[in-house]
Motif scaffolding. Structure first.
Motif, PDB file in Angstrom:
ATOM      1  N   THR A   1       0.844  -1.190   0.000  1.00 25.85           N
ATOM      2  CA  THR A   1       0.000   0.000   0.000  1.00 25.85           C
ATOM      3  C   THR A   1       0.875   1.233   0.000  1.00 25.85           C
ATOM      4  O   THR A   1       1.961   1.252   0.578  1.00 25.85           O
ATOM      5  CB  THR A   1      -0.909   0.033   1.237  1.00 25.85           C
ATOM      6  OG1 THR A   1      -0.093   0.002   2.397  1.00 25.85           O
ATOM      7  CG2 THR A   1      -1.868  -1.136   1.238  1.00 25.85           C
ATOM      8  N   LYS A   2       0.394   2.268  -0.655  1.00 23.59           N
ATOM      9  CA  LYS A   2       1.106   3.536  -0.637  1.00 23.59           C
ATOM     10  C   LYS A   2       0.854   4.194   0.713  1.00 23.59           C
ATOM     11  O   LYS A   2      -0.159   3.948   1.351  1.00 23.59           O
ATOM     12  CB  LYS A   2       0.592   4.434  -1.753  1.00 23.59           C
ATOM     13  CG  LYS A   2       0.872   3.891  -3.136  1.00 23.59           C
ATOM     14  CD  LYS A   2       0.352   4.837  -4.193  1.00 23.59           C
ATOM     15  CE  LYS A   2       0.577   4.283  -5.570  1.00 23.59           C
ATOM     16  NZ  LYS A   2       0.045   5.164  -6.609  1.00 23.59           N
ATOM     17  N   THR A   3       1.783   5.012   1.112  1.00 18.44           N
ATOM     18  CA  THR A   3       1.594   5.702   2.388  1.00 18.44           C
ATOM     19  C   THR A   3       0.423   6.665   2.247  1.00 18.44           C
ATOM     20  O   THR A   3       0.370   7.471   1.318  1.00 18.44           O
ATOM     21  CB  THR A   3       2.863   6.466   2.799  1.00 18.44           C
ATOM     22  OG1 THR A   3       3.213   7.360   1.754  1.00 18.44           O
ATOM     23  CG2 THR A   3       4.008   5.515   3.065  1.00 18.44           C
TER      24      THR A   3
END
Length: 86
Positions: free
Chosen positions: A52-54
């Motif tokens: 997941t992207k931050t």
């Protein structure tokens, strides 16, 4: 004595000796036990946890904050009116 009972007693003794060895070596006894969940280093751990992207933190503008505050004050005023009537 039957064979299965002898084997279970030997296994119990081995477990006790391993715990004593761990204490003497300075490692924790809990390291020998396994708990719930997937063990570390399992092959499918990366597949189940998608990358997941931050998540960026959302910022609320001062106008938006004021709009929410006004709406809440209006809601509280209506509640106070209803509670005083009833």
């Amino acid at each position: 004595m039957e064979v299965s009972r002898i084997i279970s007693e030997i296994d119990a003794q081995i477990s006790k000796l391993q715990q004593a060895r761990a204490l003497l070596a300075g490692t924790t006894a809990a390291a020998g036990r396994t708990g719930p969940g997937r063990p570390k280093g399992s092959k499918n751990a990366a597949a189940t946890a998608p990358a997941t992207k931050t998540a960026r933190k959302r910022k609320l503008s001062p106008e938006g904050r004021k709009r929410i505050a006004d709406a809440m004050k209006k809601r509280w005023a209506e509640r106070r009116k209803q509670s005083s009537k009833g």
